[in-house]
Scaffold this motif. Sequence first.
Motif, PDB file in Angstrom:
ATOM      1  N   ILE A  44      46.689  45.234  15.750  1.00  0.00           N
ATOM      2  CA  ILE A  44      45.544  46.043  16.146  1.00  0.00           C
ATOM      3  C   ILE A  44      45.076  45.816  17.383  1.00  0.00           C
ATOM      4  O   ILE A  44      44.026  46.365  17.925  1.00  0.00           O
ATOM      5  CB  ILE A  44      44.483  45.956  15.192  1.00  0.00           C
ATOM      6  N   ALA A  45      45.843  44.911  18.281  1.00  0.00           N
ATOM      7  CA  ALA A  45      45.337  44.729  19.647  1.00  0.00           C
ATOM      8  C   ALA A  45      44.064  44.403  19.726  1.00  0.00           C
ATOM      9  O   ALA A  45      43.391  43.289  19.036  1.00  0.00           O
ATOM     10  CB  ALA A  45      45.925  45.874  20.406  1.00  0.00           C
ATOM     11  N   SER A  46      43.272  44.804  20.795  1.00  0.00           N
ATOM     12  CA  SER A  46      41.940  44.542  21.220  1.00  0.00           C
ATOM     13  C   SER A  46      40.859  44.520  19.965  1.00  0.00           C
ATOM     14  O   SER A  46      39.964  44.201  20.248  1.00  0.00           O
ATOM     15  CB  SER A  46      41.479  45.265  22.479  1.00  0.00           C
ATOM     16  N   ILE A  47      41.385  45.314  18.827  1.00  0.00           N
ATOM     17  CA  ILE A  47      40.414  45.333  17.741  1.00  0.00           C
ATOM     18  C   ILE A  47      40.302  43.988  17.148  1.00  0.00           C
ATOM     19  O   ILE A  47      39.278  43.725  16.418  1.00  0.00           O
ATOM     20  CB  ILE A  47      40.601  46.412  16.717  1.00  0.00           C
ATOM     21  N   SER A  48      40.960  42.925  17.777  1.00  0.00           N
ATOM     22  CA  SER A  48      41.127  41.584  17.481  1.00  0.00           C
ATOM     23  C   SER A  48      39.926  41.197  17.706  1.00  0.00           C
ATOM     24  O   SER A  48      39.295  40.030  17.388  1.00  0.00           O
ATOM     25  CB  SER A  48      42.257  40.753  17.822  1.00  0.00           C
ATOM     26  N   LYS A  49      39.260  41.369  18.976  1.00  0.00           N
ATOM     27  CA  LYS A  49      38.020  40.969  19.551  1.00  0.00           C
ATOM     28  C   LYS A  49      36.862  41.094  18.612  1.00  0.00           C
ATOM     29  O   LYS A  49      36.091  40.063  18.476  1.00  0.00           O
ATOM     30  CB  LYS A  49      37.952  41.448  20.970  1.00  0.00           C
ATOM     31  N   PRO A  50      36.387  42.243  18.215  1.00  0.00           N
ATOM     32  CA  PRO A  50      35.450  42.349  17.291  1.00  0.00           C
ATOM     33  C   PRO A  50      35.426  41.159  16.085  1.00  0.00           C
ATOM     34  O   PRO A  50      34.612  40.641  15.633  1.00  0.00           O
ATOM     35  CB  PRO A  50      34.866  43.604  17.054  1.00  0.00           C
ATOM     36  N   LEU A  51      36.794  41.256  15.757  1.00  0.00           N
ATOM     37  CA  LEU A  51      36.832  40.321  14.462  1.00  0.00           C
ATOM     38  C   LEU A  51      36.586  38.771  15.160  1.00  0.00           C
ATOM     39  O   LEU A  51      35.968  37.982  14.341  1.00  0.00           O
ATOM     40  CB  LEU A  51      38.212  40.676  13.771  1.00  0.00           C
ATOM     41  N   THR A  52      36.850  38.441  16.083  1.00  0.00           N
ATOM     42  CA  THR A  52      37.121  37.335  16.550  1.00  0.00           C
ATOM     43  C   THR A  52      35.234  36.963  16.983  1.00  0.00           C
ATOM     44  O   THR A  52      34.638  35.841  16.651  1.00  0.00           O
ATOM     45  CB  THR A  52      37.433  37.097  17.931  1.00  0.00           C
ATOM     46  N   ALA A  53      34.587  38.051  17.245  1.00  0.00           N
ATOM     47  CA  ALA A  53      33.200  37.945  17.427  1.00  0.00           C
ATOM     48  C   ALA A  53      32.504  37.717  16.148  1.00  0.00           C
ATOM     49  O   ALA A  53      31.264  36.640  15.986  1.00  0.00           O
ATOM     50  CB  ALA A  53      32.527  39.337  17.869  1.00  0.00           C
ATOM     51  N   TRP A  54      32.848  38.105  15.051  1.00  0.00           N
ATOM     52  CA  TRP A  54      32.486  37.635  13.827  1.00  0.00           C
ATOM     53  C   TRP A  54      32.613  36.165  13.554  1.00  0.00           C
ATOM     54  O   TRP A  54      31.599  35.524  12.951  1.00  0.00           O
ATOM     55  CB  TRP A  54      33.114  38.302  12.504  1.00  0.00           C
ATOM     56  N   LYS A 214      45.455  34.942  20.352  1.00  0.00           N
ATOM     57  CA  LYS A 214      45.386  35.564  19.029  1.00  0.00           C
ATOM     58  C   LYS A 214      43.975  36.388  19.120  1.00  0.00           C
ATOM     59  O   LYS A 214      43.560  37.414  18.425  1.00  0.00           O
ATOM     60  CB  LYS A 214      45.331  34.780  18.011  1.00  0.00           C
ATOM     61  N   ALA A 215      42.817  35.493  19.642  1.00  0.00           N
ATOM     62  CA  ALA A 215      41.626  35.979  19.384  1.00  0.00           C
ATOM     63  C   ALA A 215      41.424  37.363  20.271  1.00  0.00           C
ATOM     64  O   ALA A 215      40.691  38.305  19.742  1.00  0.00           O
ATOM     65  CB  ALA A 215      40.592  35.140  20.174  1.00  0.00           C
ATOM     66  N   ALA A 216      42.354  37.583  21.331  1.00  0.00           N
ATOM     67  CA  ALA A 216      42.217  38.857  22.078  1.00  0.00           C
ATOM     68  C   ALA A 216      42.764  39.895  21.636  1.00  0.00           C
ATOM     69  O   ALA A 216      42.540  41.119  21.788  1.00  0.00           O
ATOM     70  CB  ALA A 216      42.791  38.168  23.799  1.00  0.00           C
ATOM     71  N   GLY A 217      44.102  39.678  20.906  1.00  0.00           N
ATOM     72  CA  GLY A 217      44.756  40.710  20.484  1.00  0.00           C
ATOM     73  C   GLY A 217      45.901  40.551  19.554  1.00  0.00           C
ATOM     74  O   GLY A 217      46.775  41.038  19.586  1.00  0.00           O
ATOM     75  N   GLY A 218      45.839  39.529  18.768  1.00  0.00           N
ATOM     76  CA  GLY A 218      46.866  38.908  17.847  1.00  0.00           C
ATOM     77  C   GLY A 218      46.941  39.213  16.352  1.00  0.00           C
ATOM     78  O   GLY A 218      47.829  38.738  15.852  1.00  0.00           O
ATOM     79  N   PHE A 219      45.838  39.929  16.014  1.00  0.00           N
ATOM     80  CA  PHE A 219      45.786  40.255  14.452  1.00  0.00           C
ATOM     81  C   PHE A 219      46.647  41.363  14.156  1.00  0.00           C
ATOM     82  O   PHE A 219      46.764  42.278  14.644  1.00  0.00           O
ATOM     83  CB  PHE A 219      44.054  40.483  14.255  1.00  0.00           C
TER      84      PHE A 219
END
Length: 318
Positions: A44-54, A214-219
Motif C-alpha cells: 500500500i506504499a505511502s498509506i503505510s504512513k497514516p498507519l504509522t501515525a496511529w 517500513k513506516a514510510a511504505g512497507g505495509f
Amino acid sequence: MKKQGVTGASIAVIQNGEVTQIKNYGYADRKNNVPISKESRFRIASISKPLTAWGIMKLVEKEMLELDRPVEDYLTRWKFPESDYDSRDVTVRRLLTHSAGVSVPSYGGYAPDNKRTTIIESLNGENVAYGPVKLNSAPGTATRYSGGGYTVLQLLIEDITGKTFEEYMEEEIVIPLGLRNYTYTYDPVSDDGRLALPYGRNGRPLPIYLYTEKAAGGFICSIEDLASFLLAFGSDQKVLSRESIDAMTDKNGIPIIGILENGSSKCLGFGGTTLGYSADMWLDISTNSGYVSMYNSTNGVFLGAEIADQWLREHAST
C-alpha cells in the motif's frame, strides 16, 4: 484497466460503516493465470504512513512521548547530522505533518538481489539510492513530503518501546484493529503466494522490492484489511480515543491524511504508489461511507485518480 494498462485491481465499497461490496478484476499472477481475489495482498506504499501515525498517537496516549518535544529527546541510536538548521526544532508533530524540513521524499525499496540496509544505515544514507536523512530547510517553515521523516518515526518507536517496529505495530495497532491478512516483512523464500505480483508501466513483471523503511511504505495487506483500517477513522474501536482520531483528521490539528470539507461533509483520503503497486482510500466521515482500491500495477495510479475524481465530485468540493 485496459485503457490504463492495469494488470489487477481490488475494490471495496463502504456504506454506513460496513463493507457492502468487494470486486476483484484481472490477475495476481498473469503468467500462471492466477486471478485477483479478496485474499490477494498488495503493497500500500505511502498509506503505510497514516498507519504509522496511529502507532505514534498510541504512544502519546500512553504518555510515552509528547508531540511537541524535540524528537531527539527520545532517540538513542541516531541523531540528525550537523546542518545550518537546529535539529531541536524537529518535533514529533512536525515529522507527522511533513513540516520538519527533513530530506528524502520517498523510498522505492530494494531489489531482492541487493543487500538491504538496517534502519540506521538507511538514515545515514548507506542505501545509496535515497541518500541520508538530514535537515535541508528550517523546521516549521514549510510543508515538504518526507518519507525520511517517517523513517525517523520508525526509529523513534523502536527506541521508545524496545521492540522492533513491526512487533510494536502488530501488538498495539494492526491486530487490535482486526487486520488479519497482512505483513510488514515480506519474505520471498517463505511466500505463501498471496502477494499479487507487481507489474510495471509496460505491463511487464517487476521484481518484488523489499523495504527497510517500513513506516514510510512497507505495509502489505488485503483489500479487507485496508477497508478495516479506513473504517477505524469513523467507527467505534478500542485502539485510539476519539480525541486522537479527531487530532489526526482536523485541518487545525495534525492532519496526516487528505481532508476535504463541503458543508456538513468531511472526507478523508490518502493514496500511495510505488513500483508495481498503487492504492487509494476515501471516506466520507459524516456518513462513514467510501471506498478502497488497490492495484498490482504502477499504472494503477492513473486508474485510481479517475475513480477518486468521480467519487470526490459526489462527496466533496475539490
